[in-house]
Design a protein around this motif. Structure first.
Motif, PDB file in Angstrom:
ATOM      1  N   ALA A 231       0.833  -1.208   0.000  1.00 34.37           N
ATOM      2  CA  ALA A 231       0.000   0.000   0.000  1.00 34.37           C
ATOM      3  C   ALA A 231       0.863   1.252   0.000  1.00 34.37           C
ATOM      4  O   ALA A 231       0.571   2.219  -0.709  1.00 34.37           O
ATOM      5  CB  ALA A 231      -0.935  -0.002   1.219  1.00 34.37           C
ATOM      6  N   ARG A 232       1.954   1.212   0.776  1.00 33.36           N
ATOM      7  CA  ARG A 232       2.846   2.379   0.793  1.00 33.36           C
ATOM      8  C   ARG A 232       3.531   2.547  -0.557  1.00 33.36           C
ATOM      9  O   ARG A 232       3.711   3.664  -1.036  1.00 33.36           O
ATOM     10  CB  ARG A 232       3.875   2.233   1.913  1.00 33.36           C
ATOM     11  CG  ARG A 232       3.285   2.341   3.305  1.00 33.36           C
ATOM     12  CD  ARG A 232       4.373   2.535   4.345  1.00 33.36           C
ATOM     13  NE  ARG A 232       5.209   1.357   4.453  1.00 33.36           N
ATOM     14  CZ  ARG A 232       4.985   0.353   5.300  1.00 33.36           C
ATOM     15  NH1 ARG A 232       3.907   0.388   6.084  1.00 33.36           N
ATOM     16  NH2 ARG A 232       5.806  -0.680   5.364  1.00 33.36           N
TER      17      ARG A 232
ATOM     18  N   GLY B 196       1.092   4.134  -2.931  1.00 35.15           N
ATOM     19  CA  GLY B 196       0.995   5.575  -2.696  1.00 35.15           C
ATOM     20  C   GLY B 196       2.184   6.328  -3.270  1.00 35.15           C
ATOM     21  O   GLY B 196       2.032   7.420  -3.833  1.00 35.15           O
ATOM     22  N   ALA B 197       3.375   5.742  -3.130  1.00 31.84           N
ATOM     23  CA  ALA B 197       4.563   6.389  -3.698  1.00 31.84           C
ATOM     24  C   ALA B 197       4.482   6.440  -5.220  1.00 31.84           C
ATOM     25  O   ALA B 197       4.870   7.428  -5.841  1.00 31.84           O
ATOM     26  CB  ALA B 197       5.820   5.644  -3.257  1.00 31.84           C
ATOM     27  N   MET B 198       3.964   5.385  -5.835  1.00 34.07           N
ATOM     28  CA  MET B 198       3.800   5.384  -7.289  1.00 34.07           C
ATOM     29  C   MET B 198       2.803   6.442  -7.732  1.00 34.07           C
ATOM     30  O   MET B 198       2.987   7.103  -8.755  1.00 34.07           O
ATOM     31  CB  MET B 198       3.337   4.009  -7.761  1.00 34.07           C
ATOM     32  CG  MET B 198       4.373   2.917  -7.657  1.00 34.07           C
ATOM     33  SD  MET B 198       3.710   1.315  -8.216  1.00 34.07           S
ATOM     34  CE  MET B 198       5.184   0.294  -8.103  1.00 34.07           C
TER      35      MET B 198
ATOM     36  N   THR C 260      11.467   5.880  -3.328  1.00 33.68           N
ATOM     37  CA  THR C 260      10.672   5.146  -2.360  1.00 33.68           C
ATOM     38  C   THR C 260      11.576   4.262  -1.506  1.00 33.68           C
ATOM     39  O   THR C 260      12.453   3.574  -2.028  1.00 33.68           O
ATOM     40  CB  THR C 260       9.635   4.269  -3.078  1.00 33.68           C
ATOM     41  OG1 THR C 260       8.903   5.088  -3.985  1.00 33.68           O
ATOM     42  CG2 THR C 260       8.679   3.644  -2.091  1.00 33.68           C
ATOM     43  N   THR C 261      11.360   4.269  -0.195  1.00 33.27           N
ATOM     44  CA  THR C 261      12.146   3.453   0.734  1.00 33.27           C
ATOM     45  C   THR C 261      11.237   2.479   1.462  1.00 33.27           C
ATOM     46  O   THR C 261      11.292   2.337   2.673  1.00 33.27           O
ATOM     47  CB  THR C 261      12.886   4.346   1.738  1.00 33.27           C
ATOM     48  OG1 THR C 261      11.933   5.170   2.426  1.00 33.27           O
ATOM     49  CG2 THR C 261      13.909   5.216   1.050  1.00 33.27           C
TER      50      THR C 261
ATOM     51  N   LEU D  48      10.351  -5.247  -5.831  1.00 34.25           N
ATOM     52  CA  LEU D  48       9.439  -4.377  -6.579  1.00 34.25           C
ATOM     53  C   LEU D  48       9.787  -2.912  -6.364  1.00 34.25           C
ATOM     54  O   LEU D  48       9.757  -2.098  -7.302  1.00 34.25           O
ATOM     55  CB  LEU D  48       7.997  -4.656  -6.153  1.00 34.25           C
ATOM     56  CG  LEU D  48       6.892  -3.901  -6.902  1.00 34.25           C
ATOM     57  CD1 LEU D  48       6.930  -4.239  -8.381  1.00 34.25           C
ATOM     58  CD2 LEU D  48       5.525  -4.234  -6.310  1.00 34.25           C
ATOM     59  N   THR D  49      10.134  -2.546  -5.139  1.00 32.16           N
ATOM     60  CA  THR D  49      10.523  -1.170  -4.846  1.00 32.16           C
ATOM     61  C   THR D  49      11.795  -0.787  -5.584  1.00 32.16           C
ATOM     62  O   THR D  49      11.898   0.297  -6.170  1.00 32.16           O
ATOM     63  CB  THR D  49      10.720  -0.991  -3.331  1.00 32.16           C
ATOM     64  OG1 THR D  49       9.532  -1.353  -2.653  1.00 32.16           O
ATOM     65  CG2 THR D  49      11.077   0.448  -3.010  1.00 32.16           C
ATOM     66  N   GLN D  50      12.780  -1.690  -5.585  1.00 32.23           N
ATOM     67  CA  GLN D  50      14.024  -1.408  -6.298  1.00 32.23           C
ATOM     68  C   GLN D  50      13.776  -1.271  -7.796  1.00 32.23           C
ATOM     69  O   GLN D  50      14.352  -0.387  -8.455  1.00 32.23           O
ATOM     70  CB  GLN D  50      15.032  -2.526  -6.020  1.00 32.23           C
ATOM     71  CG  GLN D  50      15.511  -2.558  -4.574  1.00 32.23           C
ATOM     72  CD  GLN D  50      16.383  -3.775  -4.278  1.00 32.23           C
ATOM     73  OE1 GLN D  50      16.430  -4.721  -5.078  1.00 32.23           O
ATOM     74  NE2 GLN D  50      17.061  -3.759  -3.144  1.00 32.23           N
ATOM     75  N   ALA D  51      12.904  -2.126  -8.342  1.00 34.85           N
ATOM     76  CA  ALA D  51      12.593  -2.023  -9.769  1.00 34.85           C
ATOM     77  C   ALA D  51      11.875  -0.712 -10.076  1.00 34.85           C
ATOM     78  O   ALA D  51      12.138  -0.076 -11.106  1.00 34.85           O
ATOM     79  CB  ALA D  51      11.727  -3.214 -10.192  1.00 34.85           C
ATOM     80  N   PHE D  52      10.971  -0.286  -9.186  1.00 37.72           N
ATOM     81  CA  PHE D  52      10.261   0.973  -9.396  1.00 37.72           C
ATOM     82  C   PHE D  52      11.214   2.157  -9.339  1.00 37.72           C
ATOM     83  O   PHE D  52      11.144   3.071 -10.165  1.00 37.72           O
ATOM     84  CB  PHE D  52       9.169   1.130  -8.342  1.00 37.72           C
ATOM     85  CG  PHE D  52       8.518   2.481  -8.336  1.00 37.72           C
ATOM     86  CD1 PHE D  52       7.686   2.873  -9.368  1.00 37.72           C
ATOM     87  CD2 PHE D  52       8.744   3.363  -7.294  1.00 37.72           C
ATOM     88  CE1 PHE D  52       7.091   4.125  -9.366  1.00 37.72           C
ATOM     89  CE2 PHE D  52       8.159   4.616  -7.283  1.00 37.72           C
ATOM     90  CZ  PHE D  52       7.320   4.993  -8.320  1.00 37.72           C
TER      91      PHE D  52
END
Length: 323
Positions: free
Chosen positions: A63-64, A67-69, A81-82, A92-96
């Protein structure tokens, strides 16, 4: 632990707890007694609530990340995003973040090319306005003067009025040409160009003043051009929308070879109004030289436009734009 196994174990814990209760103190008769029905319903509600809470906790990193996306803005680069969580969420965060970095680089490159073409076109139009249209109107002025000198008295006034109208049109053409391509920037430098710009915007309703701090580091032509255009756009917004009586332009050095441009007015402020094409263009130009642009409410009201740039060199895209 992967997200799949986390969700599986969360649900398994709830189901095992329900099975243990049924094998233990909780019994069900046939037909179901009222007290047993109350216990079963209460147990089902507790299991649903526990499952919802556990799933909410398990899926909170996603969810966080969502929201960052949703709030990512390529015109405001640098925000990453952290989000922490399971292995899948971290990947997924690293890819984003990597995708965001690529998009920012590609946008800066494409914007640099587009603005380079735009600057070349502006220069061509300004040159044609100055050379072609300006010379034509100048010739018309000379012909009107010659005709007025030899015309009867009753026609001379009309010809003189036509002269004044033509002269005003010629001045307007020259003003437009200067705004399309600031020749004063190339001829006299950034300091004189900013002072001339504030003088141009000074009127009976608005007093514009430029404050140039000595000791500024050397700036490449592309950075000077961006500083000039952002100052011009800030002054234009003040004159058109701010209802201000005073606007100040500050250009000053900062530690670590930084330069700050500040355009500040005493108007009604930007408020909650959405950013228009002018502000978006300012952000685009700031990205070209790797500068950081802030636009918001001033400490004492009004609007402040702050641009922080490095005072050393520019990369290939700004240099191409400058050429």
């Amino acid at each position: 632990m992967s997200l799949y196994w986390r969700i599986f174990l969360l649900n398994a814990v709830v189901l095992v707890a329900a099975a243990l209760l049924l094998l233990g103190p909780v019994t069900v008769s046939t037909p179901v007694l009222f007290g047993e029905a109350v216990v079963l319903i209460a147990g089902l509600v507790v299991m649903l609530i526990a499952n919802a809470v556990l799933l909410r906790i398990g899926l909170a990193p996603l969810a966080r990340l969502t929201g960052a996306m949703a709030t990512a803005d390529l015109l405001k680069p640098g925000d990453r995003t952290t989000v922490t969580g399971s292995t899948e969420v971290v990947k997924l965060t690293q890819a984003f973040n990597a995708m965001l970095a690529r998009l920012e680089a590609e946008r800066a490159t494409s914007s640099g090319r587009a603005l380079s073409a735009q600057e070349a076109e502006r220069q061509r139009i300004a040159q044609e306005l100055h050379d072609e249209v300006g010379q034509t109107l100048t010739a018309v002025l000379l012909q009107l003067k010659r005709a007025a000198d030899h015309a009867p008295q009753d026609v001379r006034a009309d010809l003189q009025q036509a002269q004044e109208t033509t002269r005003a049109g010629l001045d307007e053409i020259r003003r437009i040409a200067r705004r399309l391509r600031p020749g004063v920037l190339e001829e006299l430098g950034l300091h004189s160009a900013l002072r001339a710009l504030t003088t141009e915007f000074t009127s009976s309703r608005l007093r514009a003043t430029a404050y140039i701090t000595p000791g500024l580091p050397s700036l490449d032509p592309a950075t000077e051009l961006v500083l000039y255009w952002i100052t011009q756009e800030g002054l234009t917004n003040t004159a058109r929308h701010a209802r201000a009586t005073r606007v100040e332009v500050h250009l000053r050095p900062l530690p670590e070879t930084k330069v700050e441009l500040l355009v500040r007015d005493n108007g009604q402020g930007i408020g909650a109004a959405p950013e228009g094409a002018g502000i978006s263009g300012m952000r685009e130009r700031a990205l070209l030289i790797g500068a950081h642009l802030d636009i918001g409410q001033g400490h004492h009201g009004g609007t402040e436009v702050r641009l922080h740039v490095t005072g050393s060199t520019a990369d290939d895209r700004p240099q191409e734009m400058a050429r």
